[in-house]
Write a protein that holds these residues in place. Structure first.
Motif, short mmCIF file in Angstrom:
data_model
loop_
_atom_site.label_atom_id
_atom_site.label_comp_id
_atom_site.label_asym_id
_atom_site.label_seq_id
_atom_site.Cartn_x
_atom_site.Cartn_y
_atom_site.Cartn_z
N ALA A 168 -4.51 5.87 -0.83
CA ALA A 168 -3.86 6.99 -1.52
C ALA A 168 -4.64 8.29 -1.38
CB ALA A 168 -3.68 6.63 -2.99
N ASN A 169 -5.94 8.21 -1.05
CA ASN A 169 -6.76 9.41 -0.86
C ASN A 169 -6.80 9.85 0.61
OD1 ASN A 169 -7.54 9.49 -3.61
ND2 ASN A 169 -8.94 7.79 -3.19
N GLY A 170 -6.01 9.22 1.43
CA GLY A 170 -5.96 9.61 2.84
C GLY A 170 -7.09 9.04 3.67
N LYS A 171 -7.77 8.02 3.12
CA LYS A 171 -8.89 7.42 3.86
C LYS A 171 -8.48 6.09 4.46
CE LYS A 171 -12.92 9.37 1.75
NZ LYS A 171 -13.12 9.54 0.33
N PRO A 172 -8.98 5.79 5.68
CA PRO A 172 -8.69 4.47 6.26
C PRO A 172 -9.46 3.37 5.52
CG PRO A 172 -10.09 5.76 7.74
CD PRO A 172 -9.75 6.65 6.58
N PHE A 173 -8.93 2.17 5.54
CA PHE A 173 -9.60 1.05 4.86
C PHE A 173 -10.79 0.57 5.66
CE2 PHE A 173 -5.18 0.51 3.25
CZ PHE A 173 -5.48 0.77 1.92
N CYS A 174 -11.79 0.05 4.93
CA CYS A 174 -12.91 -0.65 5.57
C CYS A 174 -12.59 -2.14 5.58
CB CYS A 174 -14.21 -0.42 4.80
SG CYS A 174 -14.80 1.26 5.00
N GLU A 175 -13.36 -2.87 6.36
CA GLU A 175 -13.14 -4.32 6.47
C GLU A 175 -13.25 -5.00 5.10
OE1 GLU A 175 -11.88 -6.07 8.73
OE2 GLU A 175 -12.29 -8.02 7.80
N LYS A 176 -14.14 -4.47 4.24
CA LYS A 176 -14.30 -5.13 2.93
C LYS A 176 -13.07 -4.95 2.03
CE LYS A 176 -16.82 -1.23 1.02
NZ LYS A 176 -18.15 -0.66 0.91
N ASP A 177 -12.19 -4.02 2.38
CA ASP A 177 -10.93 -3.85 1.62
C ASP A 177 -9.90 -4.88 2.11
OD1 ASP A 177 -11.99 -1.49 0.39
OD2 ASP A 177 -11.48 -0.39 2.23
N ASN A 178 -10.34 -6.13 2.22
CA ASN A 178 -9.48 -7.10 2.91
C ASN A 178 -8.29 -7.59 2.09
OD1 ASN A 178 -11.12 -8.61 1.26
ND2 ASN A 178 -11.29 -10.33 2.66
N ASP A 179 -8.14 -7.09 0.87
CA ASP A 179 -6.89 -7.39 0.14
C ASP A 179 -5.81 -6.35 0.46
OD1 ASP A 179 -8.28 -5.37 -1.16
OD2 ASP A 179 -7.53 -5.93 -3.14
N LYS A 180 -6.18 -5.33 1.28
CA LYS A 180 -5.22 -4.28 1.62
C LYS A 180 -5.18 -3.95 3.11
CE LYS A 180 -5.92 -1.83 -2.77
NZ LYS A 180 -7.10 -2.58 -3.23
N ARG A 181 -6.26 -4.19 3.82
CA ARG A 181 -6.33 -3.76 5.22
C ARG A 181 -5.43 -4.64 6.10
NH1 ARG A 181 -7.81 -8.43 6.20
NH2 ARG A 181 -9.86 -9.15 6.94
N PHE A 182 -5.10 -4.10 7.27
CA PHE A 182 -4.22 -4.83 8.20
C PHE A 182 -4.94 -6.02 8.81
CE2 PHE A 182 -2.98 -5.49 12.66
CZ PHE A 182 -1.66 -5.87 12.48
N PHE A 183 -4.21 -7.14 8.90
CA PHE A 183 -4.73 -8.33 9.60
C PHE A 183 -3.78 -8.73 10.73
CE2 PHE A 183 -5.58 -12.75 10.45
CZ PHE A 183 -6.91 -12.99 10.13
N GLU A 184 -2.47 -8.89 10.43
CA GLU A 184 -1.48 -9.31 11.44
C GLU A 184 -0.08 -9.13 10.87
OE1 GLU A 184 -2.44 -13.44 12.17
OE2 GLU A 184 -1.69 -14.09 10.23
N ALA A 185 0.93 -9.50 11.67
CA ALA A 185 2.31 -9.57 11.19
C ALA A 185 2.91 -8.22 10.80
CB ALA A 185 2.44 -10.56 10.02
N ALA A 186 2.76 -7.21 11.65
CA ALA A 186 3.38 -5.91 11.37
C ALA A 186 4.91 -6.03 11.43
CB ALA A 186 2.90 -4.87 12.38
N TRP A 187 5.55 -5.27 10.56
CA TRP A 187 7.02 -5.15 10.58
C TRP A 187 7.35 -3.73 10.14
CZ3 TRP A 187 10.83 -8.12 12.44
CH2 TRP A 187 12.15 -7.80 12.08
N VAL A 188 8.32 -3.09 10.78
CA VAL A 188 8.69 -1.73 10.40
C VAL A 188 10.18 -1.70 10.08
CG1 VAL A 188 8.86 0.68 11.18
CG2 VAL A 188 6.84 -0.68 11.77
N HIS A 189 10.53 -1.11 8.94
CA HIS A 189 11.94 -0.87 8.64
C HIS A 189 12.06 0.50 7.98
CE1 HIS A 189 10.84 -2.18 4.52
NE2 HIS A 189 11.99 -1.65 4.11
N LYS A 190 13.28 0.98 7.89
CA LYS A 190 13.51 2.32 7.35
C LYS A 190 14.36 2.19 6.08
CE LYS A 190 14.57 6.81 9.40
NZ LYS A 190 15.08 7.45 10.61
N TYR A 191 13.98 2.95 5.06
CA TYR A 191 14.74 2.92 3.81
C TYR A 191 14.75 4.33 3.25
CZ TYR A 191 15.99 1.79 -1.03
OH TYR A 191 16.60 1.75 -2.26
#
Ligand code: FUB
Length: 339
Positions: free
Chosen positions: A223-246
């Motif tokens: 929310a502050n415009g900062k990329p996640f670090c590895e330790k933010d592993n409850d939020k950072r990307f791991f796999e399974a990307a999906w994109v949709h529009k709403y």
């Protein structure tokens, strides 16, 4: 259709857990459901799990899949049809092993199946196979998509008729080995204070079989415009990307892997940046969590998987449940278990 018989799930294990929804397919193991509506019908493109004895490890060696089946239904709750073998690894000249989570797209009456597999050098690439029908069978290209890498491809069609390929996954998906689109074998996983790896993407050419531009990293920010670090592993990307529009916004959803959430982030265009919003799906039974989101007959649905039938992480079953938005465009968190 005969591969369906080889790995028929046994009766579900006795458990006191109460699941939000029941498996869509029970005659074979299925996972990683990518759902699309083609010609008014829901088509699901899952992985096909099998009990093949491959050893379990952090690189996902136990996911040693060799083929795909496509499933369809008139509507959620209706009969699910297994359309049989859609593509087998023996027909893909470049592929060595591990056909993981696929996706599909339609353009001008042709259907394209995008799939990851390790090539003969054991490096994950993205392949594409073509059919005149959404259910296949699909005829694979002789080489993987030039410039593609890692796994879990997904294709998003924007309202202007552009198509974008997203891909990537860390650990067994090898994304951590790629820097500036170059493979550096032996690159290690990120340390807790290092920036987390981001998913990657590129626009597809009109032929749907090649990239229109070099692959780029997507910025996934807090929310502050900062990329996640590895330790933010409850939020950072791991796999399974999906994109949709709403409602004109672009939603990037993904699995956090080792913390087992499906999270989402919102952006103003297909390239991002995407700002983290929250959890769509809490951890399911089994280690992996992998989903897709599709709209049908005015309702939004989350397709996902768990291990209800087998109790085993690598023998999964696909499911679906309705997905709800709040009036501000945020998504209501789904708990896969009923308390
Ligand atoms: O099915 C094999 C792998 O497990 C997928 O590619 C990942 O997303 C995870 O679901």
């Amino acid at each position: 259709n005969n591969t369906a018989q080889e790995n028929k799930p046994e009766a579900p294990k006795t458990t006191d857990k109460k699941y939000l929804s029941e498996p869509l397919v029970t005659h074979m193991y299925t996972a990683d459901p990518s759902a699309h509506v083609f010609n008014g019908r829901i088509y699901i493109y899952p992985s096909h799990d099998t009990a093949n004895g491959a050893a379990m490890n952090d690189d996902g060696g136990h996911f040693n899949m060799v083929d795909y089946h496509v499933f369809s239904m008139d509507s959620v709750g209706g009969k699910v049809t297994d359309h049989g073998l859609a593509l087998h690894i023996k027909d893909v000249p470049w592929a060595g092993r591990q056909m993981w989570a696929p996706d599909a797209a339609e353009r001008d009456g042709k259907y394209y199946l995008y799939f990851p597999a390790k090539d003969k050098q054991d490096i994950f690439r993205i392949g594409v196979a073509v059919s005149d029908k959404p259910e296949g069978p699909f005829v694979p290209e002789k080489e993987p998509i030039k410039g593609s890498y890692s796994m879990d491809p997904t294709v998003f069609k924007d309202e202007d008729g552009s198509y974008y390929l997203y891909m990537g996954g860390i650990w067994g998906g090898q994304l951590q080995n790629w820097n500036n689109n170059q493979y550096g074998a032996g690159d290690s996983l990120r340390k807790p204070d290092q920036l987390a790896k981001m998913p990657v993407m590129a626009k597809l050419n009109i032929d749907m079989k090649s990239l229109a531009e070099p692959v780029k990293e997507i910025q996934l920010l807090d929310a502050n415009g900062k990329p996640f670090c590895e330790k933010d592993n409850d939020k950072r990307f791991f796999e399974a990307a999906w994109v949709h529009k709403y409602n004109g916004k672009y939603y990037l959803s993904y699995s956090t892997g080792d913390t087992h959430n499906i999270c989402y982030a919102i952006g103003d265009n297909p390239y991002g940046p995407f700002t983290y919003q929250g959890i769509i799906l809490k951890p399911v039974e089994g280690w992996t969590n992998h989903h897709s989101i599709a709209q049908h007959n005015g309702k939004w649905y989350l397709f996902y998987h768990d291990s209800q039938l087998s109790g085993e992480t690598n023998l999964r079953n696909i499911k679906v449940t309705e997905l709800h938005y709040n009036s501000d465009g945020s998504i209501k968190t789904i708990d896969p278990f009923v308390k």
